[in-house]
Design a protein around this motif. Structure first.
Motif, PDB file in Angstrom:
ATOM      1  N   LYS A   1     -18.422   3.818  -1.054  1.00  0.00           N
ATOM      2  CA  LYS A   1     -18.885   4.162   0.289  1.00  0.00           C
ATOM      3  C   LYS A   1     -17.743   4.656   1.169  1.00  0.00           C
ATOM      4  O   LYS A   1     -17.929   5.556   2.003  1.00  0.00           O
ATOM      5  N   ASN A   2     -16.551   4.092   0.990  1.00  0.00           N
ATOM      6  CA  ASN A   2     -15.419   4.405   1.867  1.00  0.00           C
ATOM      7  C   ASN A   2     -14.348   5.263   1.195  1.00  0.00           C
ATOM      8  O   ASN A   2     -13.227   5.360   1.703  1.00  0.00           O
ATOM      9  N   PHE A   3     -14.679   5.870   0.053  1.00  0.00           N
ATOM     10  CA  PHE A   3     -13.767   6.779  -0.643  1.00  0.00           C
ATOM     11  C   PHE A   3     -12.436   6.098  -0.978  1.00  0.00           C
ATOM     12  O   PHE A   3     -11.361   6.661  -0.769  1.00  0.00           O
ATOM     13  N   LEU A   4     -12.522   4.889  -1.499  1.00  0.00           N
ATOM     14  CA  LEU A   4     -11.337   4.128  -1.885  1.00  0.00           C
ATOM     15  C   LEU A   4     -11.265   3.991  -3.398  1.00  0.00           C
ATOM     16  O   LEU A   4     -12.287   3.994  -4.091  1.00  0.00           O
ATOM     17  N   SER A   5     -10.053   3.854  -3.906  1.00  0.00           N
ATOM     18  CA  SER A   5      -9.840   3.664  -5.334  1.00  0.00           C
ATOM     19  C   SER A   5      -9.798   2.169  -5.644  1.00  0.00           C
ATOM     20  O   SER A   5      -8.910   1.457  -5.164  1.00  0.00           O
ATOM     21  N   GLN A   6     -10.739   1.716  -6.442  1.00  0.00           N
ATOM     22  CA  GLN A   6     -10.788   0.307  -6.820  1.00  0.00           C
ATOM     23  C   GLN A   6      -9.522  -0.095  -7.580  1.00  0.00           C
ATOM     24  O   GLN A   6      -8.955  -1.168  -7.343  1.00  0.00           O
ATOM     25  N   ALA A   7      -9.054   0.782  -8.460  1.00  0.00           N
ATOM     26  CA  ALA A   7      -7.864   0.469  -9.258  1.00  0.00           C
ATOM     27  C   ALA A   7      -6.638   0.301  -8.368  1.00  0.00           C
ATOM     28  O   ALA A   7      -5.823  -0.615  -8.566  1.00  0.00           O
ATOM     29  N   THR A   8      -6.491   1.181  -7.372  1.00  0.00           N
ATOM     30  CA  THR A   8      -5.338   1.090  -6.474  1.00  0.00           C
ATOM     31  C   THR A   8      -5.384  -0.189  -5.652  1.00  0.00           C
ATOM     32  O   THR A   8      -4.348  -0.836  -5.433  1.00  0.00           O
TER      33      THR A   8
ATOM     34  N   ALA B   1       0.834  -1.207   0.000  1.00  0.00           N
ATOM     35  CA  ALA B   1       0.000   0.000   0.000  1.00  0.00           C
ATOM     36  C   ALA B   1       0.869   1.258   0.000  1.00  0.00           C
ATOM     37  O   ALA B   1       0.546   2.251  -0.665  1.00  0.00           O
ATOM     38  N   LEU B   2       1.980   1.217   0.736  1.00  0.00           N
ATOM     39  CA  LEU B   2       2.889   2.367   0.766  1.00  0.00           C
ATOM     40  C   LEU B   2       3.626   2.534  -0.557  1.00  0.00           C
ATOM     41  O   LEU B   2       4.008   3.648  -0.926  1.00  0.00           O
ATOM     42  N   ALA B   3       3.841   1.426  -1.257  1.00  0.00           N
ATOM     43  CA  ALA B   3       4.533   1.495  -2.543  1.00  0.00           C
ATOM     44  C   ALA B   3       3.646   2.090  -3.634  1.00  0.00           C
ATOM     45  O   ALA B   3       4.150   2.576  -4.647  1.00  0.00           O
ATOM     46  N   CYS B   4       2.336   2.051  -3.417  1.00  0.00           N
ATOM     47  CA  CYS B   4       1.391   2.626  -4.384  1.00  0.00           C
ATOM     48  C   CYS B   4       0.997   4.034  -3.948  1.00  0.00           C
ATOM     49  O   CYS B   4       1.432   4.531  -2.915  1.00  0.00           O
ATOM     50  N   GLN B   5       0.159   4.645  -4.733  1.00  0.00           N
ATOM     51  CA  GLN B   5      -0.416   5.918  -4.314  1.00  0.00           C
ATOM     52  C   GLN B   5      -1.458   5.654  -3.236  1.00  0.00           C
ATOM     53  O   GLN B   5      -1.919   4.525  -3.056  1.00  0.00           O
ATOM     54  N   ASP B   6      -1.821   6.694  -2.508  1.00  0.00           N
ATOM     55  CA  ASP B   6      -2.796   6.562  -1.433  1.00  0.00           C
ATOM     56  C   ASP B   6      -4.087   5.951  -1.978  1.00  0.00           C
ATOM     57  O   ASP B   6      -4.684   6.486  -2.915  1.00  0.00           O
TER      58      ASP B   6
END
Length: 360
Positions: free
Chosen positions: A163-170, A104-109
């Motif tokens: 619902k949780n403001f998350l990026s599906q692609a990430t 997760a840290l290696a990717c964007q937020d």
């Protein structure tokens, strides 16, 4: 618009670049000299800073030769400090959660930043729901991914992300990175198919958050800040005042109805310990901000920070440390009026000094 794309040599992380350069460069040629031969070399000063960081995390020795850890880090498809974090997780038997956090840290937020003020508040509340009272952005990443995995198994991952403001692609990228990194650990022999060091064995402590944080501390060092309880500010080796980034769950106090002006001060005051690790420090208008933070205990700092081998004078007897300035007490003893003659000084690096009970 640029006529040509920026060379990859200038786009990839320099620490990772320096590690792989060491494998390619001739024995009698330094990393800096070798990279300076490129058509568009990175600035020499930045390369030297990257090399110094690799020495700090024990990936290189003082002569810029790769250590055993350094060779292992060249095999992992993540930045060196994240690779060290994962390898420490194997040793501490908490691989799965650290694997998720490292990827997760290696990717964007993975959290999306909404534009509307009302949505921004809702997004921050979503982050806080994942903290589980741990004062940790790393826990937010871990629990958000675990909840997304469960939603995906139930077939409603897209609605969960909205619902949780998350990026599906990430989130999908994190899954791919986890698979790749775990595959490399298997290929390198750190995770075996059966017997000792199998997948069950390397996850024996995965439910123990204290052990997980120990692996995080080992990987994040020297990204450490200290809480000054007198002035209620965060300090770092080269920064007298550090602030939480607005996206951090630690940037706001755990209780409500606090004046916005005093938000950072109240947030610092509410911290349960005097030490924090962070993933990244950025600067805006002369103010240093830290992203992705977690509180850690002094004993964890003492055990998992600093070089792998301390110099012989790292621990100074009580008689020789009188008058020295230290960063923090590592003991929670109620005897606060204990004199300096009853403590020893542990110097982990030039900045990180801890007072220890002489009886320990």
């Amino acid at each position: 618009m640029l006529e040509f794309q920026t060379p990859e040599l200038l786009r990839m992380p320099l620490q990772e670049l320096c590690l792989h350069t060491k494998l390619l460069a001739p024995i009698n040629c330094s990393v800096v000299d070798f990279l300076m031969k490129a058509p568009d070399p990175p600035p020499a000063l930045i390369v030297k800073n990257a090399l110094q960081m690799l020495k700090t995390i024990d990936a290189m020795d003082p002569w810029e030769d790769l250590t055993e850890l350094g060779y292992h880090l060249t095999e992992l498809p993540v930045e060196p400090h994240l690779g060290k974090m994962v390898l420490c997780a194997v040793v501490l038997k908490c691989l799965d959660p650290v694997l998720t956090i490292a990827c997760a840290l290696a990717c964007q937020d993975p959290f999306v930043l909404p534009t509307l003020a009302s949505q921004k508040r809702a997004a921050m509340l979503c982050r806080k729901r994942f903290t589980a009272g741990t004062f940790s952005d790393h826990m937010v990443l871990l629990r958000a991914f675990q909840a997304w995995q469960k939603a995906r198994s139930d077939g409603w991952e897209r609605a969960f992300c909205e619902k949780n403001f998350l990026s599906q692609a990430t989130m999908e990228i994190i899954v791919g990175m986890r698979t790749q990194l775990l595959g490399q650990l298997r290929a390198s022999g750190f995770v075996r198919a059966r017997g000792g060091a199998d997948i069950r064995d390397v996850n024996a402590n995965s439910e123990n958050w204290a052990v997980v944080k120990a692996a995080l501390v080992a990987g994040m060092y020297p990204n450490l800040v200290h809480v000054n309880r007198e002035s209620l500010v965060l300090t770092a080796p080269k920064e007298k005042k550090v602030r939480f980034h607005p996206t951090s769950v630690l940037s706001q106090p755990q209780y409500k109805k606090i004046p916005p002006v005093n938000g950072q001060t109240a947030a610092v005051q509410a911290l349960p310990t005097d030490w924090l690790i962070y993933d990244e420090m950025t600067r805006a208008h002369r103010i240093a901000n830290i992203r992705c933070c977690s509180v850690v205990t002094p004993i964890t700092v003492a055990l998992f920070c600093g070089p792998a081998r301390l110099p012989s004078n790292a621990l100074q007897a009580s008689s020789s440390c009188q008058g020295d300035r230290v960063s923090s007490d590592s003991s929670d003893s109620e005897m606060e009026d204990r004199t300096t003659s009853n403590v020893s000084l542990l110097k982990l690096d030039e900045w990180l000094h801890l007072k220890l009970d002489s009886e320990v």
